[in-house]
Design an enzyme around this catalytic site. Structure first.
Site, PDB file in Angstrom:
ATOM      1  N   ALA A 235      -4.858  -0.251  10.973  1.00  0.00           N
ATOM      2  CA  ALA A 235      -4.132   0.900  10.426  1.00  0.00           C
ATOM      3  C   ALA A 235      -4.731   2.173  11.019  1.00  0.00           C
ATOM      4  CB  ALA A 235      -4.261   0.916   8.906  1.00  0.00           C
ATOM      5  N   LYS A 236      -4.083   3.286  10.726  1.00  0.00           N
ATOM      6  CA  LYS A 236      -4.505   4.579  11.311  1.00  0.00           C
ATOM      7  C   LYS A 236      -5.972   4.881  11.069  1.00  0.00           C
ATOM      8  CE  LYS A 236      -0.778   7.718  12.187  1.00  0.00           C
ATOM      9  NZ  LYS A 236       0.456   7.850  11.431  1.00  0.00           N
ATOM     10  N   ARG A 237      -6.442   4.534   9.843  1.00  0.00           N
ATOM     11  CA  ARG A 237      -7.829   4.905   9.524  1.00  0.00           C
ATOM     12  C   ARG A 237      -8.857   4.093  10.330  1.00  0.00           C
ATOM     13  NH1 ARG A 237      -8.980   0.653   6.246  1.00  0.00           N
ATOM     14  NH2 ARG A 237      -7.087  -0.173   5.309  1.00  0.00           N
ATOM     15  N   ASP A 238      -8.402   3.112  11.072  1.00  0.00           N
ATOM     16  CA  ASP A 238      -9.333   2.328  11.891  1.00  0.00           C
ATOM     17  C   ASP A 238      -9.639   2.999  13.230  1.00  0.00           C
ATOM     18  OD1 ASP A 238      -9.554   0.212  10.008  1.00  0.00           O
ATOM     19  OD2 ASP A 238      -7.565  -0.465  10.605  1.00  0.00           O
ATOM     20  N   GLY A 239      -9.189   4.253  13.384  1.00  0.00           N
ATOM     21  CA  GLY A 239      -9.489   4.974  14.612  1.00  0.00           C
ATOM     22  C   GLY A 239      -8.214   5.259  15.373  1.00  0.00           C
TER      23      GLY A 239
END
Ligand code: GLU
Length: 299
Positions: A235-239
């Protein structure tokens, strides 16, 4: 018709590294076996404005090419309706008026696998159906004759999964994914389906439906996903997980492609260059745990 492989994204947003890796694998499987490679946009629902163009641009940027025009499911409703009609004339379709909630709350049928449709509307009388139609439009379901089906997967071997009275057309008249994918693959001459292994569980349903429609079964390869360190979907929060976000950090598409190829134990130098060394039997069997430090490292 020369047999084909395909990639079939849903235009719901930007492709992330996991989608790109699956697309690369689908291309490698198809091209290494002399198949055509097709792109199909699965836009029956979840279509977001501009997403298709962005996805096609990203796929081209990582070196994918495809044959013929891109096919859009939203333009093929009559083909899906014809398939439903052929099932209906064989007595294999019934109207269903259940809400999601009613399905969740219904006691499941004896021996029915978890999550299977409990069959509430299967045996409604004509009068009961007429009454329900006054309150709610009907979805159409398949009257399945089995509860499980076994298909063969190149990476997973024989796989048995649940078959239930799956939806063929939703109550907003949109054809269901399981139906559309089966009809389209056969119509396009796709005899090789390579996609993420999150879709393996629904494949027995699709294979069963194909046999009912008299369609040949493709060969399936459900490939490992890309996961984050908690083994969840990327997901987006993974970089930076999209080409655009990676470009902002100075990592260009060619580098992303090579880093994805490295995760597949394939040599750097672009997708086409990797073709010669591609061997499905040598593919890593496990998910690729995404390491943002490696992907975002300076070129
Ligand atoms: N459209 C589906 C997805 O993006 C893929 C379906 C398929 O490959 O059969 O998840």
């Amino acid at each position: 018709m020369t047999p084909a492989g395909r990639f079939a994204p849903s235009p719901s947003g930007e492709l992330h590294v996991g989608n790109l890796r699956t697309a690369m694998l689908a291309w490698l499987f198809a091209r290494s076996t002399g198949r055509r490679f097709l792109l199909r946009i699965e836009d029956l629902d979840r279509a977001r404005a501009g997403a298709e163009q962005a996805q096609l641009a990203d796929l081209a940027a990582i070196g994918l090419d495809w044959d013929g025009d891109v096919v859009r499911q939203s333009e093929r409703t009559p083909v899906y309706e014809a398939a439903i009609e052929s099932l209906r004339s064989a007595g294999l379709v019934y109207e269903c008026f259940c809400t999601r909630r009613e399905i969740l709350e219904a006691p499941s049928a004896p021996h029915a696998p978890q999550g299977a449709y409990p069959g509430t509307c299967r045996t409604l009388s004509q009068d009961e159906r007429a009454e329900r139609r006054r309150h709610r439009p009907a979805a159409l379901r398949l009257r399945a004759g089995v509860t499980t089906f076994t298909m063969r997967d190149m990476l997973h071997g024989d796989f048995t999964g649940t078959v239930d009275d799956m939806v063929l057309r939703r109550n907003d008249r949109v054809p269901a994914y399981n139906l559309a994918v089966v009809v389209d693959d056969a119509a396009q001459g796709v005899d090789q389906v390579v996609r993420g292994d999150d879709l393996l569980a629904s494949t027995p349903r699709q294979a069963y439906l194909a046999t009912l429609l008299g369609l040949p079964l493709p060969e399936y390869a459900h490939v490992p996903l890309v996961l984050n360190h908690e083994r969840r979907r990327l997901a987006k929060r993974d970089g930076a997980v999209t080409l655009a976000a990676l470009a902002e950090r100075g990592v260009d598409a060619a580098t992303v492609t090579d880093r994805i190829l490295a995760s597949l134990d394939l040599p750097a130098g672009g997708l086409r260059h990797a073709l010669a060394g591609f061997d499905p039997a040598a593919l890593p069997k496990d998910a690729w745990i995404y390491d943002r430090a490696v992907m975002e490292a300076a070129q």
